[in-house]
Design a protein around this motif. Sequence first.
Motif, PDB file in Angstrom:
ATOM      1  N   ARG A  39       0.831  -1.214   0.000  1.00 40.17           N
ATOM      2  CA  ARG A  39       0.000   0.000   0.000  1.00 40.17           C
ATOM      3  C   ARG A  39       0.866   1.266   0.000  1.00 40.17           C
TER       4      ARG A  39
ATOM      5  N   SER B 130       2.307   1.653  -3.421  1.00 44.37           N
ATOM      6  CA  SER B 130       1.299   2.199  -4.344  1.00 44.37           C
ATOM      7  C   SER B 130       1.141   3.699  -4.113  1.00 44.37           C
ATOM      8  N   MET B 131       1.165   4.112  -2.854  1.00 43.09           N
ATOM      9  CA  MET B 131       1.024   5.529  -2.531  1.00 43.09           C
ATOM     10  C   MET B 131       2.193   6.332  -3.121  1.00 43.09           C
TER      11      MET B 131
ATOM     12  N   VAL C 141       4.529  13.184   2.316  1.00 42.83           N
ATOM     13  CA  VAL C 141       3.657  12.046   2.663  1.00 42.83           C
ATOM     14  C   VAL C 141       4.355  11.002   3.549  1.00 42.83           C
TER      15      VAL C 141
ATOM     16  N   PRO D 273       5.489  12.314   7.182  1.00 45.82           N
ATOM     17  CA  PRO D 273       4.327  12.602   8.056  1.00 45.82           C
ATOM     18  C   PRO D 273       3.524  11.354   8.421  1.00 45.82           C
ATOM     19  N   VAL D 274       3.353  10.439   7.456  1.00 45.37           N
ATOM     20  CA  VAL D 274       2.596   9.209   7.754  1.00 45.37           C
ATOM     21  C   VAL D 274       3.372   8.331   8.741  1.00 45.37           C
TER      22      VAL D 274
ATOM     23  N   GLY E  79      -3.627  12.289  15.517  1.00 45.92           N
ATOM     24  CA  GLY E  79      -5.064  12.155  15.259  1.00 45.92           C
ATOM     25  C   GLY E  79      -5.460  11.138  14.220  1.00 45.92           C
ATOM     26  N   PHE E  80      -4.527  10.368  13.682  1.00 46.62           N
ATOM     27  CA  PHE E  80      -4.906   9.339  12.719  1.00 46.62           C
ATOM     28  C   PHE E  80      -4.130   8.078  13.031  1.00 46.62           C
ATOM     29  N   SER E  81      -4.677   6.952  12.594  1.00 48.17           N
ATOM     30  CA  SER E  81      -4.032   5.684  12.936  1.00 48.17           C
ATOM     31  C   SER E  81      -3.402   5.060  11.703  1.00 48.17           C
TER      32      SER E  81
ATOM     33  N   PRO F 125      -2.383   4.723   7.488  1.00 51.75           N
ATOM     34  CA  PRO F 125      -3.206   4.630   6.294  1.00 51.75           C
ATOM     35  C   PRO F 125      -4.446   3.779   6.538  1.00 51.75           C
ATOM     36  N   SER F 126      -5.591   4.285   6.139  1.00 51.26           N
ATOM     37  CA  SER F 126      -6.820   3.507   6.342  1.00 51.26           C
ATOM     38  C   SER F 126      -7.122   2.701   5.089  1.00 51.26           C
ATOM     39  N   ARG F 127      -7.745   1.593   5.284  1.00 49.47           N
ATOM     40  CA  ARG F 127      -8.073   0.743   4.140  1.00 49.47           C
ATOM     41  C   ARG F 127      -9.531   1.000   3.765  1.00 49.47           C
ATOM     42  N   SER F 128      -9.730   1.242   2.500  1.00 46.66           N
ATOM     43  CA  SER F 128     -11.112   1.464   2.082  1.00 46.66           C
ATOM     44  C   SER F 128     -11.730   0.134   1.701  1.00 46.66           C
TER      45      SER F 128
ATOM     46  N   TYR G  17      -5.472   3.858  -8.659  1.00 47.33           N
ATOM     47  CA  TYR G  17      -5.624   2.466  -8.223  1.00 47.33           C
ATOM     48  C   TYR G  17      -7.084   2.160  -7.868  1.00 47.33           C
TER      49      TYR G  17
ATOM     50  N   PRO H  71      -3.494   9.876   4.531  1.00 46.08           N
ATOM     51  CA  PRO H  71      -4.264   9.838   5.780  1.00 46.08           C
ATOM     52  C   PRO H  71      -4.045  11.025   6.701  1.00 46.08           C
ATOM     53  N   HIS H  72      -2.939  11.762   6.502  1.00 43.51           N
ATOM     54  CA  HIS H  72      -2.650  12.904   7.394  1.00 43.51           C
ATOM     55  C   HIS H  72      -3.196  14.218   6.841  1.00 43.51           C
TER      56      HIS H  72
ATOM     57  N   GLN I 194     -10.563   9.165   6.786  1.00 42.70           N
ATOM     58  CA  GLN I 194     -11.232   8.070   7.500  1.00 42.70           C
ATOM     59  C   GLN I 194     -12.655   8.414   7.907  1.00 42.70           C
TER      60      GLN I 194
ATOM     61  N   ARG J  46     -14.444   8.810  -0.919  1.00 41.46           N
ATOM     62  CA  ARG J  46     -12.978   8.722  -1.026  1.00 41.46           C
ATOM     63  C   ARG J  46     -12.563   8.646  -2.495  1.00 41.46           C
TER      64      ARG J  46
END
Lengths: 277, 241
Positions: A156, A159-160, A178, A181-182, A258-260, A262-265, B82, B89-90, B133, B140
Amino acid sequence: MNVKKFGNKLASLGIILAVLFPFGFLLMLSMGRRWVFPSLLPEVWTPDNWLAIWGMQSGLGASLALSLALSLGIASMATAGSFWVSKQVAYHRHRRRWLAMAYLPYVFAPVILAACLQYFFIRTGLSGKFWGVAIAQLFITFPYGLIFFTSFWTERMLSMEHLIATLGGNTWQAYARVLLPVARGALLTCFFQLFLISWFEYGLTTLIGVGKVQTLTLKVFQYINEANIFFAALASCLLALPPVVLLWLNKRYVFSIGFSGPSRSGKSGSKDQEILK
Amino acid sequence: MSMFLEAIDIRKSFGTEKVLHNMNLRLAEHEMLSILGRSGSGKTTLLKILAGLELPDGGRVLLEGKDMGRVPPNRRDMVYLYQEPLLFPHLNVFENVAFGLRLRRVPEQDIRKRVQEMLDNLELPEQSRKMPQQLSGGQRQRVAFGRALIINPKVLLLDEPFGALDAETRASMQQLLKRIAEDFSITALFVTHALKEALLMGDRIGLMQEGKLKVYDNKKAFIDDADTGVQAELAFWRGIG
């Protein structure tokens, strides 16, 4: 009901006291002098031991500075280096082989690893030197960081990174905007853990430093061997201080993100339907 | 006469497995070509080669007549999307859409204006401060489209973009993409394994089989070809009726 509440409060207080007691006891010892049986507490209370940190005689201030420089340097270098190298390993076709090699330093205890490497450090003139100890500590901290970060570099993330490239971003922009920060939470956690490994390292530092590189951990053991309990307590207090500060920073900056990641869609559900209406 | 995008004799193997065999492709400007193919037929590899994310073993990719062989992905002006939206996410929705503009150091005022217009266009004006999220799957994917379209890429490479959505959202997103493809005069390759989607989305349709691409002159030719599976599908529904 009240009895139960009181019991809970008592239990909480007991746990807090049990956790804080060693620190309080060390602090008390660090400010004491002349503690002879059967006295319950030291006979003399003085801040002189603490003031001695700044004096040249005890060498504690120098050890503190040396330990901080060593551990901060090691944690920074190993975190940055292993973050970058772990990416090359994670996407390499022989990923498993490289990772297996990263586990090798942990097959032995650090002190046995040091004994194996000591000959090379003597031959290169690094034995008993700051840089020698630093390199030796990198042998255990760098693979740790490598193993830690390998799980960050998933398909993932790749891909990003590809997506950023097709959006017009170069490698530097991908890292700055990206990837870093991630990875912020992971980077801070790894830095913290590597700092602790280096900070409390004893066996390897003793063997490669041959007693000439006097880190604070070595100083604690030296005072214990000399039966100087007051200075041993003082050195222990200093030893505990930076990890406590880092723990506080970690709590404030790592766990408050404040985020956990990368989220999976997944398949969208009723939320989509509501919006599309 | 050269086409807007051309792939000439593209070959690619992974180990002993040949994925693309001397594959050719021609795409006109403002055209959307949908490519139908099963899993493992080489669709994704083709898109990645066009985007510069994979190197072909042989063959050439031409964009507006210019050889893309040595052009890195970030200078090709072809955005690869994709199946997953892969929102950062940030960053919130606004910053995700503005991402490509910030890379190009567009002035702040222009960024605000263009992002707001794009969000209006994608029916997302109220979501600009939300984090990824907090959005649904369909939302999205819209943000992902906005992030790609705002930089006006020459070609959009869509790799099963609706594959992770449920049937109803998928149908709505197909309509949305059709509309924005017209509004923005998009040139795109749309890869899918869904027969109906291929028919619906493409101005022309191609079939990818065992590393080779067959592009049909019109939808009737596609429907009539037994290899596409349309006839089998029709027979199935007639059988039920």
